[in-house]
Design a protein around this motif. Sequence first.
Motif, short mmCIF file in Angstrom:
data_model
loop_
_atom_site.label_atom_id
_atom_site.label_comp_id
_atom_site.label_asym_id
_atom_site.label_seq_id
_atom_site.Cartn_x
_atom_site.Cartn_y
_atom_site.Cartn_z
N HIS A 30 0.85 -1.20 0.00
CA HIS A 30 0.00 0.00 0.00
C HIS A 30 0.88 1.25 0.00
O HIS A 30 0.59 2.24 -0.68
N ALA A 31 1.96 1.23 0.81
CA ALA A 31 2.84 2.41 0.89
C ALA A 31 3.48 2.69 -0.47
O ALA A 31 3.55 3.85 -0.90
N ALA A 32 3.91 1.63 -1.16
CA ALA A 32 4.50 1.82 -2.49
C ALA A 32 3.45 2.36 -3.46
O ALA A 32 3.75 3.22 -4.31
N ASP A 33 2.21 1.89 -3.35
CA ASP A 33 1.13 2.44 -4.19
C ASP A 33 0.99 3.94 -3.94
O ASP A 33 0.77 4.73 -4.87
N MET A 34 1.08 4.32 -2.65
CA MET A 34 0.88 5.74 -2.30
C MET A 34 2.01 6.62 -2.82
O MET A 34 1.78 7.75 -3.26
N VAL A 35 3.24 6.11 -2.77
CA VAL A 35 4.36 6.87 -3.35
C VAL A 35 4.13 7.05 -4.85
O VAL A 35 4.31 8.14 -5.41
N ALA A 36 3.66 5.98 -5.49
CA ALA A 36 3.40 6.06 -6.94
C ALA A 36 2.25 7.03 -7.23
O ALA A 36 2.27 7.74 -8.24
N LEU A 37 1.26 7.06 -6.34
CA LEU A 37 0.16 8.01 -6.53
C LEU A 37 0.67 9.45 -6.39
O LEU A 37 0.31 10.33 -7.19
N LEU A 38 1.52 9.68 -5.38
CA LEU A 38 2.10 11.03 -5.23
C LEU A 38 2.87 11.40 -6.49
O LEU A 38 2.77 12.53 -6.98
N ASP A 39 3.64 10.44 -7.02
CA ASP A 39 4.37 10.69 -8.27
C ASP A 39 3.40 11.09 -9.38
O ASP A 39 3.62 12.09 -10.08
N ALA A 40 2.34 10.30 -9.52
CA ALA A 40 1.38 10.54 -10.60
C ALA A 40 0.70 11.90 -10.47
O ALA A 40 0.37 12.53 -11.47
N LEU A 41 0.51 12.34 -9.23
CA LEU A 41 -0.16 13.63 -9.01
C LEU A 41 0.83 14.79 -8.97
O LEU A 41 0.45 15.94 -8.76
N GLY A 42 2.12 14.46 -9.11
CA GLY A 42 3.14 15.51 -9.11
C GLY A 42 3.35 16.12 -7.73
O GLY A 42 3.73 17.29 -7.62
N VAL A 43 3.11 15.35 -6.69
CA VAL A 43 3.28 15.85 -5.32
C VAL A 43 4.61 15.34 -4.76
O VAL A 43 4.82 14.13 -4.65
N GLU A 44 5.47 16.29 -4.42
CA GLU A 44 6.80 15.94 -3.92
C GLU A 44 6.72 15.43 -2.48
O GLU A 44 7.25 14.37 -2.15
N SER A 73 -5.72 4.10 11.85
CA SER A 73 -5.60 2.67 12.13
C SER A 73 -4.76 1.96 11.06
O SER A 73 -3.57 2.23 10.97
N MET A 74 -5.34 1.12 10.18
CA MET A 74 -4.52 0.52 9.13
C MET A 74 -3.85 1.61 8.30
O MET A 74 -2.70 1.46 7.87
N GLY A 75 -4.55 2.72 8.10
CA GLY A 75 -3.95 3.84 7.38
C GLY A 75 -2.72 4.37 8.11
O GLY A 75 -1.77 4.84 7.48
N GLY A 76 -2.74 4.28 9.44
CA GLY A 76 -1.56 4.68 10.22
C GLY A 76 -0.41 3.68 10.06
O GLY A 76 0.76 4.09 9.97
N TYR A 77 -0.74 2.39 9.99
CA TYR A 77 0.33 1.40 9.74
C TYR A 77 1.00 1.71 8.39
O TYR A 77 2.22 1.59 8.23
N ILE A 78 0.14 2.09 7.42
CA ILE A 78 0.67 2.38 6.07
C ILE A 78 1.47 3.69 6.09
O ILE A 78 2.52 3.79 5.44
N ALA A 79 0.98 4.68 6.84
CA ALA A 79 1.73 5.95 6.95
C ALA A 79 3.13 5.69 7.51
O ALA A 79 4.12 6.25 7.03
N LEU A 80 3.22 4.82 8.51
CA LEU A 80 4.54 4.51 9.09
C LEU A 80 5.40 3.73 8.09
O LEU A 80 6.61 3.94 8.02
N ALA A 81 4.76 2.85 7.31
CA ALA A 81 5.52 2.11 6.28
C ALA A 81 6.02 3.07 5.21
O ALA A 81 7.16 2.95 4.72
N LEU A 82 5.20 4.06 4.85
CA LEU A 82 5.60 5.05 3.86
C LEU A 82 6.77 5.89 4.39
O LEU A 82 7.74 6.17 3.68
N GLN A 83 6.66 6.26 5.66
CA GLN A 83 7.73 7.04 6.29
C GLN A 83 9.06 6.26 6.29
O GLN A 83 10.11 6.83 6.04
N ARG A 84 8.99 4.96 6.53
CA ARG A 84 10.21 4.15 6.52
C ARG A 84 10.79 4.02 5.12
O ARG A 84 11.99 4.10 4.91
N ALA A 85 9.89 3.82 4.14
CA ALA A 85 10.35 3.53 2.77
C ALA A 85 10.77 4.78 2.02
O ALA A 85 11.68 4.74 1.20
#
Length: 265
Positions: A74-88, A96-108
């Motif tokens: 999910h975190a990798a999907d979100m990084v790709a979505l940010l890329d697609a939207l041009g958001v640095e 909850s699960m979104g928080g687990y993903i936020a922490l995974a995104l922060q790590r990655a």
Amino acid sequence: MGRTRVRGIELEWSEGGAGGGDVVLFLHGFPFDRTLWAPQLAALPAGWRGVAPDLRGFGGSDRPAERAYPMEQHAADMVALLDALGVERAVVCGLSMGGYIALALQRAAPARVRALVLADTRAEPDTAEARAQRAEQAAAIERDGAGAFLEGMLPKLLADGAPAEVRTAVQRMMHGTAPETLVRALHGLAERPDARPALPAIAVPTLVIGGSEDRITPPDVLRALADAIPGARLELIDGVGHVANLEAERAFNDALHAFLQALRD
Ligand code: MLT
């Protein structure tokens, strides 16, 4: 509404607010969808843009036939979505699960995270008992359908006094989630790693927020999470359960807006 192809699948997302480079990425919990964040998208402070996707498998997004939907995926999907939207860089707000993903995104991809809002969530992995229970739940859903699982989960989600319309909204999201997504998400949740070792290295402003009556991630869990992240602030909303942003949208929005404002000061 937007629909964007990332990493071989189509993700659907809602948008709110306006503005230029200041973006909040809202990540929903389990078993919800992007409409969880409707009260936040509708009331963002001036100059902020909110993006709330349906995560892989959920809502209107594609539901690829995979054994599990891990948090890292999910975190990798979100990084790709940010890329697609041009958001640095975005403020990443997950419940909850979104928080687990936020922490995974922060790590990655820490460079993509401007700040964190961790709502009704935890850094600990599942206990062996919780993992076994998720495996049983997944097997029962495959065998008998999702009804009993969803009925059992609802009373844990909301505080006793939660407004009827919140209960209805939560039920609608839960029952709108496909049974195969429930199964894949349960496997992904059970397999998530311990996020605690990475917490002391988080170097962005962080708000930990949740309900004082949350039965799934109670105040002690939220306090431990805030204590482990340098400089993190804890905000407990009185009388509210696990879905704090819906149960007390005004108090949640006030805390979120104050946090966003402080990022600009
Ligand atoms: C959620 O709200 O996302 C779930 O309660 C998370 C979990 O089951 O661990």
